[in-house]
Write a protein that holds these residues in place. Sequence first.
Motif, short mmCIF file in Angstrom:
data_model
loop_
_atom_site.label_atom_id
_atom_site.label_comp_id
_atom_site.label_asym_id
_atom_site.label_seq_id
_atom_site.Cartn_x
_atom_site.Cartn_y
_atom_site.Cartn_z
N LEU A 1 -38.08 -38.45 -0.90
CA LEU A 1 -37.33 -37.57 0.26
C LEU A 1 -37.22 -39.29 0.57
O LEU A 1 -37.95 -40.18 0.28
N ASN A 2 -35.75 -39.09 1.64
CA ASN A 2 -35.83 -40.05 2.48
C ASN A 2 -35.19 -40.23 3.43
O ASN A 2 -35.30 -38.92 4.04
N LEU A 3 -36.92 -40.24 5.14
CA LEU A 3 -36.02 -40.48 6.67
C LEU A 3 -35.35 -41.82 7.07
O LEU A 3 -36.29 -42.87 7.01
N ASN A 4 -34.48 -40.93 8.03
CA ASN A 4 -33.54 -42.80 8.72
C ASN A 4 -33.61 -42.64 10.10
O ASN A 4 -33.14 -41.19 10.27
N PHE A 5 -33.95 -43.07 10.22
CA PHE A 5 -34.22 -43.05 12.61
C PHE A 5 -33.60 -44.30 12.99
O PHE A 5 -33.64 -45.56 12.26
N SER A 6 -32.71 -44.19 13.83
CA SER A 6 -31.49 -45.58 14.41
C SER A 6 -31.36 -45.49 15.89
O SER A 6 -31.10 -44.53 16.02
N TYR A 7 -31.18 -46.91 16.18
CA TYR A 7 -31.19 -46.51 17.89
C TYR A 7 -29.69 -47.57 17.49
O TYR A 7 -30.36 -48.65 17.04
N GLN A 8 -29.30 -47.31 18.60
CA GLN A 8 -28.71 -48.42 19.13
C GLN A 8 -28.50 -48.32 21.30
O GLN A 8 -27.97 -47.36 21.39
N ASN A 9 -28.39 -50.01 21.41
CA ASN A 9 -27.62 -49.81 22.44
C ASN A 9 -27.29 -51.25 22.79
O ASN A 9 -26.60 -52.39 22.52
N LEU A 10 -25.76 -50.40 23.26
CA LEU A 10 -24.14 -51.45 23.81
C LEU A 10 -23.98 -51.75 25.12
O LEU A 10 -24.19 -51.32 25.88
N LYS A 11 -24.03 -53.28 25.06
CA LYS A 11 -23.29 -53.39 26.88
C LYS A 11 -21.88 -54.45 26.43
O LYS A 11 -22.30 -55.43 25.27
N SER A 12 -21.17 -53.72 26.26
CA SER A 12 -19.62 -53.79 25.95
C SER A 12 -18.63 -55.28 27.28
O SER A 12 -18.43 -54.36 28.40
N ASP A 13 -18.93 -56.23 27.69
CA ASP A 13 -18.10 -56.94 28.60
C ASP A 13 -16.20 -57.44 27.53
O ASP A 13 -16.31 -57.79 27.03
N ASN A 14 -15.62 -55.87 28.52
CA ASN A 14 -14.53 -56.68 28.40
C ASN A 14 -13.40 -57.33 29.82
O ASN A 14 -13.39 -56.51 30.61
N PHE A 15 -12.67 -58.25 29.29
CA PHE A 15 -12.36 -58.74 30.30
C PHE A 15 -10.96 -59.27 30.04
O PHE A 15 -10.72 -59.92 28.52
N ARG A 16 -9.87 -59.41 31.17
CA ARG A 16 -8.49 -61.17 30.76
C ARG A 16 -9.56 -62.20 31.72
O ARG A 16 -9.33 -62.56 32.28
N GLU A 17 -8.96 -63.14 30.34
CA GLU A 17 -9.19 -64.27 31.00
C GLU A 17 -7.93 -65.55 31.10
O GLU A 17 -7.30 -65.31 30.29
N MET A 18 -7.65 -66.05 31.69
CA MET A 18 -6.82 -67.49 32.64
C MET A 18 -7.21 -68.44 31.46
O MET A 18 -8.25 -69.01 31.64
N LYS A 19 -6.31 -68.57 30.10
CA LYS A 19 -7.17 -69.38 29.05
C LYS A 19 -6.00 -70.86 29.58
O LYS A 19 -6.53 -72.10 29.50
N ASP A 20 -4.68 -71.31 29.94
CA ASP A 20 -3.52 -71.70 30.05
C ASP A 20 -2.84 -71.30 30.95
O ASP A 20 -2.36 -70.83 31.05
N LEU A 21 -2.72 -72.53 31.88
CA LEU A 21 -1.76 -72.96 32.85
C LEU A 21 -0.58 -73.35 32.66
O LEU A 21 0.63 -72.84 33.46
#
Length: 925
Positions: A481-501
């Motif tokens: 017998l196999n038992l598996n439990f998992s928990y995931q907490n994700l915070k994904s920060d998404n943005f556009r950044e000025m790289k070169d003028l």
Amino acid sequence: MIKKLSLISLFTLLPASFYFAQTTVYAYVKDGEGKPIENATIGLGQSADDVKADKIGYFQFVDVKPGHYQITVSRQSFETKLIEFDVAADEKRKDLGVISLGVTANPNAGVMVIDDSANDSSEGGSSMQPTVGLLSSGRDTFQNVTAFELGAYWFRPRGVENRYEDVLFNGISMSKGDDGKVDFSNWGGLNDVTRYPYESVDNITPSEYSFGNLGGVVYYNTRASSYRKQTSLAYSFTNRSYFHRAMATYSSGLSKKGWAFTFSASRRWADEGVIKGTYQDAYGYFGAIEKQFSSRHAINITAFGAPTYRASNSPNTQEVYDLMGKDYNSYWGWQDGEKRNSRIRKVFEPVFMITDYLKIGKSSNWNNTLSYQFGRDGRSRLDWFHAADPNPTYYRNLPSYLMSVGASQSDIDANTNAWQNDQNVSQINWNNLYNANYVNRYDMAGKEQAAIYTIVEDVNKDKTINFVSHFDTKLASNWKLNLNFSYQNLKSDNFREMKDLLGGLYGTNLNAFGNDQPYDLDNPNAKIKVGDRTQYSYDLLRNQYSFNASTEIDLPKWNVVGSIFTSFADSQRDGKFRHHYYPGSKGKSDIYNSFDAGIKGKVTYKINGKNFIVYNGAFFSLAPTLNEIFINPRVSNMITPNVENQIINSNDLSYVLRGQTLKIRLSGYYTTINNATEISRYYADISSSVVDQGNALVAEILSGVNKSYKGLELGAEVKITPTLSATAVGSYGDYRITNNPRVLTADDTTVKNYGNPIRDFGIANIKDYKIAGTPQKAYSVGLRYNSPKYWWIGATANYLQDQYLDFSALNKTPTLYTDPTGHLYPGVTPENLALITDQKKFDDQFMLNANAGKSFMFGKYRMGLSLSVNNILNNRNYVTGGFEQGRSVNFPEAFADAQRDKPLFGPKLWYDRGTTFFANVYLRF
């Protein structure tokens, strides 16, 4: 290299309690130098228990009943042997002598196959490995050939996409929350420590450690003591996405005080790859430290990461390839005497884990892993504000555009000549971009002005916390017998950044296609400097809980495995900008809750010790990814209309023959995926039945898509002589859309005109269109000679069929052929519509590969050389991928374009890179 599990000797197991004789079978396992191989795994075909060789390589089976038996002997980094023997009724002891294992002579050793790419268990690991017998019996021929030969040409077994694969490190899933895909670049270059998975199950076969998906489960155990004690140094030279690779790995083995250490590092780099204007500099590091407190308890700390800097190459229309050749890349141009690429991916997302291994009683194990992953994945691109598109392949820059507007032949010839001879025309002209910004720095009154051209970077910064718990126990000698439990907490920060003028003073945060209104109403006059966020900024938040239980029972003629799972996830968007079209885009969206459940099963009937019938079945739901839940997360909190869980039903039936001379697997499979949601984004010219919309950047939503995947697989290997073997593999697939789904779009123009971004275009007539992205049929035959003196040579011939172009669904709706008043456009006939809408099928292709290698011993040092060459005939006609441009969604323009010899908006394609090689040398001691 991924060592695939087979499907065989597991099902030869019978409970040890069935045997009452007192015969003891024993032997010694040693390497080619006569040195003992500790911890080799020995699987007896008629026992539910495997045994391990001790420090002197000794193992034994007791109470073996008279009869005929076979054992498999395996150890990480060594070849596997299958031994058959008989036990007589009057024998008390059966001496099998010395079983010698050679070091794995694999031409792909050290080659990272995924991308461009721990069979040992120890105390506290799994006490019963349901698939170890098949793993020990050798990699399945079909999976081996499809991975190393056909996989080099983008072949996907059963048509299954990356989204449906699972890769686990100590139980932690490596799938990304935004699109569900595995990003193999997170451990790129770490081949030494990921070469031998602890468990690898294919397709829908149940796993011990996860419910899995359609594409199987690969489980890596990074326990430091599981790696063979040695130091390994390797250098590779290739002409793929990089030219050089250096790699070093050290494993200490387990000390008397219970400590073990494994460290690995690599670098892959090229000043320029095979495709012009591409370059790469990628590192990889891995560290595992284990402390065993007793034979029952250990803790392991793991850290790994792969900082990567890589330039991209562009897809192009056939017109561009005809002008410039198949190595052309529009993303670069000359700057100060060096090639500069505008599309750079820079990613570094390290992972840290701590795993606790606990053995409970005689037959139970409880392993827990806590992990944290963070980092940054940035992808740059050119941006412009009230200026011409700087892309050299912009359609107005090409000869086809001059032809379409009736330009003179001399002008067309001059343009063609400029493309072929002037890199200021055919590549990005960086000097012009800088000059445009310098000229525009100040207006006539001396007031500062914004840059016209800039480099921006789309950035994803994930912070992911995972916890997984795995418990296994023997309920009886033949029941686990196999038992598996998992928990995931994700915070994904998404943005556009000025790289070169690019020489400019600052950038604006204004929408040039939206009457210069601000992307952030709360800060409308922002002057964007390098490092500032621009155009969009938002977080995606997700909590996910999963539980899985599986069990396996071994009987004399049957093996039965069952697995169930359930999961819950809540998803939310948190916007940081208040978009001018979507004033409610700032702040948190509604929470989207999803529930999943499913069941899998595997039944194996053992005809005899070599012949098996195997059935696998799965029925489960799959929650939408974050990218599917939020239709346009860059600007809106809106949840995609009609988004639902996918419903997946998959079955396969196999006949397996595992002999010493002949190995065969013949499988038939049938899979359906229903209720899928697919979102794609592109620039389109849409005409509405109410108002002429003009041009718009649209998000196309295919809602309620149903697909089927069916076919046959054959993998066969025959030993012609003890040193010469042949393989034959065939995959006959049919992957298609099975309904006409509804098409919705979301775009800013619709918001402006109607106040609601969603438009319903009705039904797309795409039933029976084929799934793109992989050949649906593939065949391979090969020969390989393995010399007893540790050298080999081999070759394979590969044939690929039924590769299709990915299509745009919007121009398969009535919008294509009805005018703004709802009437048919003039000239609309079934034949003319077919010219526009028929899905393109690419030509069949033949590819020839070869490999060779040799290993040497110098005292305690082992040295190996290998060379593999793909596409020896330098076939440059193979299209590895492509997609329709959804630009023209009205009949007059689309029909006119389809009739041109050089369409303005022909499909964008990628071609195979031609002959590639990989040469590798290693030293181990």
